[in-house]
Enzyme design. Structure first.
Site, PDB file in Angstrom:
ATOM      1  N   GLY A   1      11.001  -2.940   5.557  1.00  0.00           N
ATOM      2  CA  GLY A   1      10.288  -4.225   5.486  1.00  0.00           C
ATOM      3  C   GLY A   1       9.877  -4.534   4.050  1.00  0.00           C
ATOM      4  O   GLY A   1      10.088  -5.646   3.542  1.00  0.00           O
ATOM      5  N   HIS A   2       9.291  -3.526   3.370  1.00  0.00           N
ATOM      6  CA  HIS A   2       8.904  -3.726   1.968  1.00  0.00           C
ATOM      7  C   HIS A   2      10.139  -4.025   1.113  1.00  0.00           C
ATOM      8  O   HIS A   2      10.100  -4.867   0.210  1.00  0.00           O
ATOM      9  CB  HIS A   2       8.235  -2.474   1.405  1.00  0.00           C
ATOM     10  CG  HIS A   2       6.952  -2.098   2.095  1.00  0.00           C
ATOM     11  ND1 HIS A   2       6.841  -0.976   2.872  1.00  0.00           N
ATOM     12  CD2 HIS A   2       5.740  -2.694   2.098  1.00  0.00           C
ATOM     13  CE1 HIS A   2       5.603  -0.888   3.340  1.00  0.00           C
ATOM     14  NE2 HIS A   2       4.914  -1.923   2.894  1.00  0.00           N
TER      15      HIS A   2
ATOM     16  N   LYS B   1       5.020  -9.750   9.287  1.00  0.00           N
ATOM     17  CA  LYS B   1       4.442  -8.819  10.274  1.00  0.00           C
ATOM     18  C   LYS B   1       2.932  -8.976  10.319  1.00  0.00           C
ATOM     19  O   LYS B   1       2.317  -8.935  11.365  1.00  0.00           O
ATOM     20  CB  LYS B   1       4.812  -7.375   9.911  1.00  0.00           C
ATOM     21  CG  LYS B   1       5.171  -6.550  11.055  1.00  0.00           C
ATOM     22  CD  LYS B   1       4.234  -5.605  11.708  1.00  0.00           C
ATOM     23  CE  LYS B   1       3.057  -4.965  11.243  1.00  0.00           C
ATOM     24  NZ  LYS B   1       2.885  -3.864  10.514  1.00  0.00           N
TER      25      LYS B   1
ATOM     26  N   VAL C   1      11.075  -7.154   9.762  1.00  0.00           N
ATOM     27  CA  VAL C   1      12.257  -6.284   9.896  1.00  0.00           C
ATOM     28  C   VAL C   1      11.988  -5.333  11.061  1.00  0.00           C
ATOM     29  O   VAL C   1      10.910  -4.737  11.135  1.00  0.00           O
ATOM     30  CB  VAL C   1      12.519  -5.497   8.594  1.00  0.00           C
ATOM     31  CG1 VAL C   1      13.757  -4.611   8.749  1.00  0.00           C
ATOM     32  CG2 VAL C   1      12.702  -6.453   7.418  1.00  0.00           C
TER      33      VAL C   1
ATOM     34  N   ARG D   1       2.615   2.630   9.630  1.00  0.00           N
ATOM     35  CA  ARG D   1       1.866   3.370  10.654  1.00  0.00           C
ATOM     36  C   ARG D   1       2.780   3.900  11.768  1.00  0.00           C
ATOM     37  O   ARG D   1       2.339   4.738  12.559  1.00  0.00           O
ATOM     38  CB  ARG D   1       0.752   2.501  11.241  1.00  0.00           C
ATOM     39  CG  ARG D   1      -0.365   2.258  10.231  1.00  0.00           C
ATOM     40  CD  ARG D   1      -1.601   1.616  10.848  1.00  0.00           C
ATOM     41  NE  ARG D   1      -2.733   1.675   9.936  1.00  0.00           N
ATOM     42  CZ  ARG D   1      -3.115   0.685   9.118  1.00  0.00           C
ATOM     43  NH1 ARG D   1      -2.451  -0.450   9.085  1.00  0.00           N
ATOM     44  NH2 ARG D   1      -4.160   0.847   8.324  1.00  0.00           N
TER      45      ARG D   1
ATOM     46  N   LEU E   1       6.558   3.065   1.663  1.00  0.00           N
ATOM     47  CA  LEU E   1       7.493   1.936   1.752  1.00  0.00           C
ATOM     48  C   LEU E   1       8.564   2.150   2.818  1.00  0.00           C
ATOM     49  O   LEU E   1       9.013   3.267   3.041  1.00  0.00           O
ATOM     50  CB  LEU E   1       8.153   1.726   0.384  1.00  0.00           C
ATOM     51  CG  LEU E   1       7.172   1.471  -0.766  1.00  0.00           C
ATOM     52  CD1 LEU E   1       7.934   1.306  -2.078  1.00  0.00           C
ATOM     53  CD2 LEU E   1       6.303   0.237  -0.505  1.00  0.00           C
ATOM     54  N   HIS E   2       8.920   1.067   3.464  1.00  0.00           N
ATOM     55  CA  HIS E   2       9.989   1.094   4.448  1.00  0.00           C
ATOM     56  C   HIS E   2      10.866  -0.144   4.235  1.00  0.00           C
ATOM     57  O   HIS E   2      10.650  -0.912   3.289  1.00  0.00           O
ATOM     58  CB  HIS E   2       9.421   1.142   5.872  1.00  0.00           C
ATOM     59  CG  HIS E   2       8.376   0.092   6.138  1.00  0.00           C
ATOM     60  ND1 HIS E   2       8.647  -1.250   6.164  1.00  0.00           N
ATOM     61  CD2 HIS E   2       7.029   0.197   6.348  1.00  0.00           C
ATOM     62  CE1 HIS E   2       7.550  -1.924   6.415  1.00  0.00           C
ATOM     63  NE2 HIS E   2       6.535  -1.071   6.511  1.00  0.00           N
TER      64      HIS E   2
ATOM     65  N   MET F   1       0.843  -1.194   0.000  1.00  0.00           N
ATOM     66  CA  MET F   1       0.000   0.000   0.000  1.00  0.00           C
ATOM     67  C   MET F   1       0.881   1.248   0.000  1.00  0.00           C
ATOM     68  O   MET F   1       0.456   2.324   0.433  1.00  0.00           O
ATOM     69  CB  MET F   1      -0.937  -0.006   1.210  1.00  0.00           C
ATOM     70  CG  MET F   1      -1.877  -1.214   1.210  1.00  0.00           C
ATOM     71  SD  MET F   1      -3.410  -0.950   2.107  1.00  0.00           S
ATOM     72  CE  MET F   1      -2.794  -0.574   3.727  1.00  0.00           C
ATOM     73  N   GLY F   2       2.119   1.112  -0.491  1.00  0.00           N
ATOM     74  CA  GLY F   2       3.025   2.257  -0.532  1.00  0.00           C
ATOM     75  C   GLY F   2       3.536   2.607   0.856  1.00  0.00           C
ATOM     76  O   GLY F   2       3.540   1.766   1.751  1.00  0.00           O
TER      77      GLY F   2
HETATM   78  O1  PAF Z   1      -0.043  -5.796   3.530  1.00  0.00           O
HETATM   79  C1  PAF Z   1      -0.474  -4.862   2.837  1.00  0.00           C
HETATM   80  O2  PAF Z   1       0.188  -3.847   2.616  1.00  0.00           O
HETATM   81  C2  PAF Z   1      -1.870  -4.968   2.253  1.00  0.00           C
HETATM   82  O3  PAF Z   1      -2.734  -5.586   3.134  1.00  0.00           O
HETATM   83  C3  PAF Z   1      -1.896  -5.654   0.870  1.00  0.00           C
HETATM   84  C4  PAF Z   1      -1.419  -7.094   0.970  1.00  0.00           C
HETATM   85  C5  PAF Z   1      -1.014  -4.887  -0.085  1.00  0.00           C
HETATM   86  C6  PAF Z   1      -3.316  -5.658   0.326  1.00  0.00           C
HETATM   87  O4  PAF Z   1      -3.821  -4.379   0.175  1.00  0.00           O
END
Ligand code: PAF
Length: 282
Positions: free
Chosen positions: A36-37, A149, A176, A187, A33-34, A30-31
């Site tokens: 972990g992503h 997570k 992470v 968040r 980004l940190h 969901m953007g």
């Molecule tokens: O984990 C997330 O960021 C969201 O729940 C996902 C998997 C992108 C679905 O919107």
């Protein structure tokens, strides 16, 4: 990085890759980004030849009264991180592109979706399962990458993939953490300085719970150990401290891995975290 906003465009862009037999990996996000992503992107580079990242703040998975409007959005920053991480395609659709006003279908994984997070966020996992199904159908990845997570999300998606025969392998990457143990989360940006300091209690509670479980193998005593860590932080509202089976979120069973999960509120911010003890440890 190639930025695409349309479903048809994504299919067109990926068709030659698929024809060439390349392994396509998808990291749904969901953007905001940190690290972990970015660890998921690294895992995708290891296991896939074409790396696709979706960036879509999915309104279906937010309850009324949750943070849909204020959820951090910064596509430009996300794109520069993804570009630096050598991502091939970013799929960032608009809400209109994803959801027709007359859409009538929703995906629901019964049972797992109804406990813990599901009780506190009714409808949340239906929103997740629905959007992830759509992303799987749009990108048709060979492998999809998710973070541990969101342990319950992982269980919901694995179950959905199994039940609906999605031809995709689900790969899960470890949590992470910040130096004080706080799990990375978009968040965390909401936390004040004091809240940020107090937020480390979630990880401390999991660590105390793990120690108790290794010693006593007793779920109730483990939940008590987790809860008591919160006593010195009256401003942190504990939603739950639970010991579950990581696959079906039922009661823990001997000889199986065990999941310790916590969720807590700091002001308007709700944080979750978890720890898995392997079957050898349990
Ligand atoms: O984990 C997330 O960021 C969201 O729940 C996902 C998997 C992108 C679905 O919107």
């Amino acid at each position: 990085v190639k930025l695409l906003g349309g479903v048809a465009e994504v299919r067109t862009a990926l068709a030659p890759e698929r024809m060439a037999g390349r392994v396509v990996g998808l990291v749904p996000t969901m953007g905001a980004l940190h690290e972990g992503h970015l660890s998921l992107v690294r895992a995708a580079h290891e296991g896939s030849e074409v790396v696709v990242v979706s960036v879509f703040v999915n309104p279906l998975q937010f309850d009324a009264g949750e943070d849909l409007e204020t959820y951090p959005r910064d596509l430009e920053r996300d794109l520069s991180l993804l570009d630096a991480a050598s991502v091939d395609v970013v799929f960032a659709p608009s809400e209109e592109e994803m959801y027709e006003p007359d859409r009538a279908t929703s995906v629901r994984v019964a049972g797992i979706s109804e406990v813990l997070e599901g009780l506190h966020r009714p409808g949340h996992f239906d929103g997740v399962a629905t959007v992830v199904s759509k992303l799987f159908n749009i990108v048709t990845p060979d492998i999809a990458y998710f973070g541990q997570k969101d342990a319950q999300q992982v269980a919901v998606i694995k179950r959905m993939v199994k039940d609906l025969d999605f031809d995709v392998e689900v790969v899960v990457s470890p949590i992470v953490r910040e130096p004080d143990g706080l799990a990375m989360s978009s968040r965390n940006a909401y936390l004040s300085r004091d809240q940020r300091r107090e937020a480390a209690v979630l990880y401390r509670a999991l660590s105390a719970g793990a120690e108790r479980f290794r010693k006593l193998r007793d779920p109730a005593a483990t939940e008590d150990a987790m809860r008591s860590e919160f006593h010195s932080f009256p401003a942190v509202g504990l939603d739950y401290a639970a010991v579950r089976d990581p696959d079906d979120f039922g009661r823990p069973r001997p000889g199986r891995p065990v999941l310790l999960a916590v969720a807590a509120r700091l002001g308007n911010t709700r944080l979750i975290d978890n720890m898995i003890l392997s079957d050898e440890e349990t």
